[in-house]
Scaffold this motif. Structure first.
Motif, PDB file in Angstrom:
ATOM      1  N   PHE A  75       0.844  -1.285   0.071  1.00  3.90           N
ATOM      2  CA  PHE A  75       0.032   0.050  -0.037  1.00  3.90           C
ATOM      3  C   PHE A  75       0.797   1.269  -0.079  1.00  3.90           C
ATOM      4  N   ILE A  76       1.905   1.366   1.028  1.00  2.16           N
ATOM      5  CA  ILE A  76       2.654   2.428   0.765  1.00  2.16           C
ATOM      6  C   ILE A  76       3.506   2.734  -0.392  1.00  2.16           C
ATOM      7  N   VAL A  77       4.008   1.486  -0.546  1.00  2.00           N
ATOM      8  CA  VAL A  77       4.919   1.578  -2.143  1.00  2.00           C
ATOM      9  C   VAL A  77       4.188   1.987  -3.173  1.00  2.00           C
ATOM     10  N   ILE A  78       2.830   1.411  -3.489  1.00  2.17           N
ATOM     11  CA  ILE A  78       2.071   2.103  -4.553  1.00  2.17           C
ATOM     12  C   ILE A  78       1.660   3.491  -4.286  1.00  2.17           C
ATOM     13  N   LEU A  79       1.473   3.911  -3.080  1.00  2.00           N
ATOM     14  CA  LEU A  79       1.185   5.321  -2.746  1.00  2.00           C
ATOM     15  C   LEU A  79       2.343   6.391  -3.244  1.00  2.00           C
ATOM     16  N   ILE A  80       3.572   5.711  -2.856  1.00  2.00           N
ATOM     17  CA  ILE A  80       4.670   6.702  -3.134  1.00  2.00           C
ATOM     18  C   ILE A  80       5.057   6.925  -4.681  1.00  2.00           C
ATOM     19  N   PHE A  81       5.156   5.680  -5.162  1.00  2.00           N
ATOM     20  CA  PHE A  81       5.339   5.321  -6.553  1.00  2.00           C
ATOM     21  C   PHE A  81       4.210   6.140  -7.579  1.00  2.00           C
ATOM     22  N   LYS A  82       2.973   5.743  -7.336  1.00  2.00           N
ATOM     23  CA  LYS A  82       2.133   6.446  -8.224  1.00  2.00           C
ATOM     24  C   LYS A  82       1.879   7.904  -7.891  1.00  2.00           C
ATOM     25  N   SER A  83       2.149   8.418  -6.782  1.00  2.00           N
ATOM     26  CA  SER A  83       2.025   9.977  -6.591  1.00  2.00           C
ATOM     27  C   SER A  83       3.374  10.649  -7.184  1.00  2.00           C
ATOM     28  N   PHE A  84       4.534   9.977  -7.301  1.00  2.00           N
ATOM     29  CA  PHE A  84       5.455  10.574  -7.914  1.00  2.00           C
ATOM     30  C   PHE A  84       5.543  10.401  -9.626  1.00  2.00           C
ATOM     31  N   TYR A  85       4.857   9.487  -9.817  1.00  2.00           N
ATOM     32  CA  TYR A  85       4.695   9.476 -11.438  1.00  2.00           C
ATOM     33  C   TYR A  85       3.822  10.549 -11.935  1.00  2.00           C
ATOM     34  N   LEU A  86       2.861  10.769 -11.024  1.00  2.00           N
ATOM     35  CA  LEU A  86       1.634  11.757 -11.292  1.00  2.00           C
ATOM     36  C   LEU A  86       2.329  13.169 -11.155  1.00  2.00           C
ATOM     37  N   LEU A  87       3.116  13.386  -9.958  1.00  2.00           N
ATOM     38  CA  LEU A  87       3.713  14.773  -9.800  1.00  2.00           C
ATOM     39  C   LEU A  87       4.596  15.046 -10.708  1.00  2.00           C
ATOM     40  N   LYS A  88       5.493  14.191 -11.338  1.00  2.00           N
ATOM     41  CA  LYS A  88       6.709  14.250 -12.254  1.00  2.00           C
ATOM     42  C   LYS A  88       5.972  14.683 -13.607  1.00  2.00           C
ATOM     43  N   ASN A  89       4.772  13.956 -13.849  1.00  2.00           N
ATOM     44  CA  ASN A  89       4.149  14.365 -15.130  1.00  2.00           C
ATOM     45  C   ASN A  89       3.213  15.546 -15.261  1.00  2.00           C
ATOM     46  N   SER A  90       2.923  15.969 -14.092  1.00  2.00           N
ATOM     47  CA  SER A  90       2.010  17.344 -14.151  1.00  2.00           C
ATOM     48  C   SER A  90       2.936  18.534 -13.573  1.00  2.00           C
ATOM     49  N   PHE A  91       4.085  18.372 -13.809  1.00  2.00           N
ATOM     50  CA  PHE A  91       4.774  19.799 -13.324  1.00  2.00           C
ATOM     51  C   PHE A  91       4.594  20.936 -14.220  1.00  2.00           C
ATOM     52  N   LEU A  92       4.430  20.758 -15.431  1.00  2.21           N
ATOM     53  CA  LEU A  92       4.199  21.977 -16.265  1.00  2.21           C
ATOM     54  C   LEU A  92       2.878  22.496 -16.464  1.00  2.21           C
ATOM     55  N   LYS A  93       1.801  21.442 -16.048  1.00  2.74           N
ATOM     56  CA  LYS A  93       0.626  21.782 -16.068  1.00  2.74           C
ATOM     57  C   LYS A  93      -0.102  22.608 -14.783  1.00  2.74           C
ATOM     58  N   GLU A  94       0.932  22.628 -13.770  1.00  3.76           N
ATOM     59  CA  GLU A  94       0.129  23.436 -12.535  1.00  3.76           C
ATOM     60  C   GLU A  94       1.046  24.630 -12.372  1.00  3.76           C
ATOM     61  N   ASP A  95       0.389  25.299 -11.438  1.00  3.41           N
ATOM     62  CA  ASP A  95       1.280  26.757 -11.075  1.00  3.41           C
ATOM     63  C   ASP A  95       2.667  26.259 -10.223  1.00  3.41           C
ATOM     64  N   PHE A  96       3.307  27.128 -10.083  1.00 11.49           N
ATOM     65  CA  PHE A  96       4.699  26.732  -9.513  1.00 11.49           C
ATOM     66  C   PHE A  96       4.564  26.513  -7.864  1.00 11.49           C
ATOM     67  N   ASN A  97       3.608  27.173  -7.039  1.00 12.66           N
ATOM     68  CA  ASN A  97       3.339  27.088  -5.831  1.00 12.66           C
ATOM     69  C   ASN A  97       2.702  25.626  -5.348  1.00 12.66           C
TER      70      ASN A  97
END
Length: 151
Positions: A75-97
């Motif tokens: 559960f913890i590993v899936i949370l960490i890796f999935k959130s990392f993947y989604l954060l990495k891919n959404s960097f340009l679509k969000e505001d900086f803050n």
């Protein structure tokens, strides 16, 4: 033990504690031994007082069995890796803050989980609440990113 009461405790290396914990887990891998029994078994078998396994997943496996430790670990590993993947891919679509806040949240969660691998502060209520709060925040980040991807 007399040494424990007098304060002349021979310190155990964490690696030795982990190896012994694994050997103890092998004795009762399905259901574990129950919470709080590790110090007594360690003292009886090894002659030194050790308060806990110094590793969250070894502690869970020893206390409640491998199955429960595995479920929580996955559960913890899936949370960490999935959130990392989604954060990495959404960097340009969000505001900086927002991006900075989410990455700081992710980093805090990962750091706290990793710290539980070498020392177990989880028994401090503040640490355990913070850990679950950070993990629930990762789940929130995942849900938010998935909603943004759908729209």
């Amino acid at each position: 033990s007399k040494e424990y009461l007098s304060g002349n405790i021979a310190r155990e290396f964490r690696f030795n504690i982990w190896i012994n914990a694994i050997n103890f887990i092998k004795i009762n891998p399905i259901f574990g031994f129950g919470a709080g029994i590790f110090p007594m078994i360690y003292l009886l078998k090894k002659g030194n007082w050790v308060g806990h396994t110094h590793n969250l997943f070894l502690e869970l496996a020893f206390n409640y069995g491998i199955f429960l430790a595995f479920i929580i670990f996955i559960f913890i590993v899936i949370l960490i890796f999935k959130s990392f993947y989604l954060l990495k891919n959404s960097f340009l679509k969000e505001d900086f803050n927002t991006s900075l806040f989410n990455k700081a949240w992710w980093s805090s969660a990962v750091l706290l989980v990793l710290s539980q691998m070498v020392d177990l502060q989880y028994y401090d209520g503040r640490v355990s609440m913070t850990l679950w709060l950070l993990l629930s925040g990762l789940l929130s980040i995942i849900k938010e990113k998935e909603l943004n991807l759908e729209s």
